[in-house]
Design a protein around this motif. Structure first.
Motif, PDB file in Angstrom:
ATOM      1  N   ALA A  19       0.799  -1.315  -0.029  1.00 58.19           N
ATOM      2  CA  ALA A  19      -0.012  -0.006  -0.002  1.00 58.19           C
ATOM      3  C   ALA A  19       0.779   1.329  -0.041  1.00 58.19           C
ATOM      4  N   ASP A  20       2.044   1.228   0.712  1.00 58.95           N
ATOM      5  CA  ASP A  20       2.832   2.592   0.930  1.00 58.95           C
ATOM      6  C   ASP A  20       3.442   2.732  -0.292  1.00 58.95           C
ATOM      7  N   LEU A  21       3.575   1.774  -1.405  1.00 53.99           N
ATOM      8  CA  LEU A  21       4.303   1.839  -2.560  1.00 53.99           C
ATOM      9  C   LEU A  21       3.377   2.388  -3.678  1.00 53.99           C
ATOM     10  N   THR A  22       2.022   2.515  -3.563  1.00 54.12           N
ATOM     11  CA  THR A  22       1.262   3.015  -4.381  1.00 54.12           C
ATOM     12  C   THR A  22       0.725   4.284  -4.270  1.00 54.12           C
ATOM     13  N   TRP A  23       0.517   5.263  -4.960  1.00 53.95           N
ATOM     14  CA  TRP A  23       0.011   6.459  -4.922  1.00 53.95           C
ATOM     15  C   TRP A  23      -1.761   6.429  -4.384  1.00 53.95           C
ATOM     16  N   LEU A  24      -2.321   5.213  -4.363  1.00 55.37           N
ATOM     17  CA  LEU A  24      -3.599   5.252  -3.678  1.00 55.37           C
ATOM     18  C   LEU A  24      -3.708   4.861  -2.433  1.00 55.37           C
ATOM     19  N   ARG A  25      -2.569   4.324  -1.938  1.00 56.69           N
ATOM     20  CA  ARG A  25      -2.236   3.955  -0.645  1.00 56.69           C
ATOM     21  C   ARG A  25      -3.303   2.688  -0.209  1.00 56.69           C
ATOM     22  N   VAL A  26      -3.445   1.826  -1.123  1.00 55.78           N
ATOM     23  CA  VAL A  26      -4.262   0.604  -0.705  1.00 55.78           C
ATOM     24  C   VAL A  26      -3.538  -0.726  -1.120  1.00 55.78           C
ATOM     25  N   GLY A  27      -4.201  -1.836  -0.637  1.00 59.76           N
ATOM     26  CA  GLY A  27      -3.638  -3.015  -1.253  1.00 59.76           C
ATOM     27  C   GLY A  27      -2.896  -3.930  -0.081  1.00 59.76           C
ATOM     28  N   GLY A  28      -2.793  -5.243  -0.284  1.00 56.63           N
ATOM     29  CA  GLY A  28      -2.268  -6.263   0.725  1.00 56.63           C
ATOM     30  C   GLY A  28      -0.820  -6.438   0.385  1.00 56.63           C
ATOM     31  N   PRO A  29      -0.179  -7.340   0.704  1.00 53.09           N
ATOM     32  CA  PRO A  29       1.043  -7.455   0.802  1.00 53.09           C
ATOM     33  C   PRO A  29       1.559  -8.387  -0.475  1.00 53.09           C
ATOM     34  N   ALA A  30       2.729  -8.350  -0.861  1.00 54.74           N
ATOM     35  CA  ALA A  30       3.282  -9.292  -1.966  1.00 54.74           C
ATOM     36  C   ALA A  30       3.922 -10.495  -1.063  1.00 54.74           C
TER      37      ALA A  30
END
Length: 309
Positions: A19-30
Motif C-alpha cells: 500500500a505504501d508503494l502505491t499512490w492510492l495507498r491501498v492493497g495487501g502484501p506481496a
C-alpha cells in the motif's frame, strides 16, 4: 508453499505490504518484494527462479490498484542501479526504467532535447513505455528508439520500438520480460523555450487535475483513443471525463472512494478507501456510463492481486 527463492545481492523481503508503494495507498502484501542491485542481479534471479512462481514488475505505483488480498508470487521493483539518465553527443537519451518521467524531461530540456510531454506524467520510464504514455499530443511512440529487457530465463535483449506494437495506452512485451532501459530520439529545442513549455504544462495540469489528492492518474482510457500507430486520432473527440460527467457521476462515492469533483476521471482515495471500494466504484461507473451512452470505458489503471479473503 512457494518454492525456495534464489540468493540475491539486492533486497528480498517476504510478506511486504504494498500500500505504501502505491499512490492510492491501498492493497495487501506481496509474497515477496525483490529490489535487485543491478541488471546482473535481476537476470540471475529470473533465470534461477522456479518458472511456476508469478512475477510482476512494479514501477512507482502511480497507475496501479493493488487488491486488498495482496499479490501472489514476486513483485519486482527497480530502484537505484536502474534510474540513470544519459544524453549522448548526438542527442540520444538513454534512461533507466526506474528514472522518473519528470526527471528525464527536465534533463533532456537542459540539453536542448524535447521530451517535454513526459514532464507531467506521473511514474517512471518503464511504465511510460509499457503504457505508451503521453499528453499534449505527444506519446512515447513518437520518440522511442529501443528498449532493453530481461526475459524470464535471464536473457537480456534489445528490442526496437516497432517490436512493442505501441498503441493507445498499450504495448506488447514478451511474456515475463522486465524493461530495464529505454532509448529515445528527441527533437531539438531551445532549453529556455522547453523549460517555459514545461512550466506552462504544469500550470495547466494543476488547474484541471486534483494533483494534491490520492489518485492514480486517469482512471479510464478515452473512448476513442489513438490510431494504431499510437498517435493522436483527431477524428474522435470523446473524452472519458465527459461521458462520466454526462452520466451524472462527478463526485460519485463508494465508501472512501470518490470520482473526483475537480476531474471526474480521477478515482480518488478520500482517506480511508479500500482497494475493493476503489475498484467497485470504477466498475459502477463503467456500468452507469454504458447504460447512459452505450459506451464501454476501459480501465487505464492497472489492477493486480487477489481480493480480501
Amino acid at each position: 508453499m512457494m518454492a525456495a527463492l534464489p540468493e540475491v545481492r539486492g533486497r528480498l523481503t517476504p510478506d511486504r505490504p504494498l500500500a505504501d508503494l502505491t499512490w492510492l495507498r491501498v492493497g495487501g502484501p506481496a509474497d515477496w518484494l525483490f529490489q535487485p542491485a543491478d541488471r546482473e542481479d535481476l537476470a540471475a534471479f529470473l533465470r534461477d527462479l522456479d518458472p511456476s512462481v508469478p512475477v510482476f514488475p512494479m514501477g512507482v505505483g502511480s497507475n496501479l490498484i493493488v487488491r486488498d488480498g495482496g499479490v501472489r508470487g514476486v513483485v519486482i521493483r527497480l530502484g537505484r542501479g536502474f534510474n540513470g539518465i544519459e544524453i549522448a553527443a548526438d542527442g540520444t537519451i538513454t534512461a533507466g526504467a526506474a528514472a522518473l518521467d519528470a526527471h528525464v524531461a527536465r534533463k533532456a530540456a537542459a540539453a536542448g532535447r524535447d521530451l517535454t510531454f513526459l514532464r507531467t506524467i506521473p511514474g517512471a520510464i518503464g511504465g511510460a513505455v509499457r503504457m505508451n504514455a503521453g499528453c499534449y499530443g505527444a506519446y512515447v511512440a513518437d520518440a522511442l528508439r529501443e528498449v532493453t529487457v530481461i526475459h524470464r530465463d535471464g536473457r537480456e535483449e534489445v528490442l526496437p520500438a516497432s517490436a512493442l506494437e505501441l498503441a493507445y495506452r498499450s504495448s506488447h512485451l514478451p511474456e515475463g520480460a522486465v524493461i530495464v532501459e529505454a532509448v529515445f530520439d528527441a527533437p531539438k529545442g531551445e532549453p529556455e523555450a522547453l523549460e517555459a513549455r514545461m512550466a506552462e504544462q504544469i500550470e495547466r495540469r494543476d488547474a484541471s487535475q486534483p494533483t494534491k489528492d490520492r489518485t492514480a492518474g486517469s482512471t479510464f482510457r478515452n473512448p476513442a483513443g489513438l490510431s494504431s500507430t499510437g498517435r493522436a486520432d483527431d477524428s474522435h473527440e470523446l473524452k472519458a471525463w465527459k461521458v462520466i460527467e454526462d452520466a451524472g457521476l462527478r463526485g460519485a462515492r463508494l465508501g472512501g472512494a470518490v470520482m473526483n469533483d475537480k476531474h471526474p476521471n480521477f478515482l480518488t482515495n478520500s482517506g480511508d478507501a479500500t482497494a475493493a471500494e476503489l475498484e467497485g466504484l470504477g466498475e459502477r461507473v463503467r456500468k452507469r456510463v454504458y447504460d447512459h451512452s452505450g459506451l464501454t470505458l476501459e480501465w487505464e489503471i492497472m489492477r493486480i492481486g487477489d481480493p480480501a479473503a
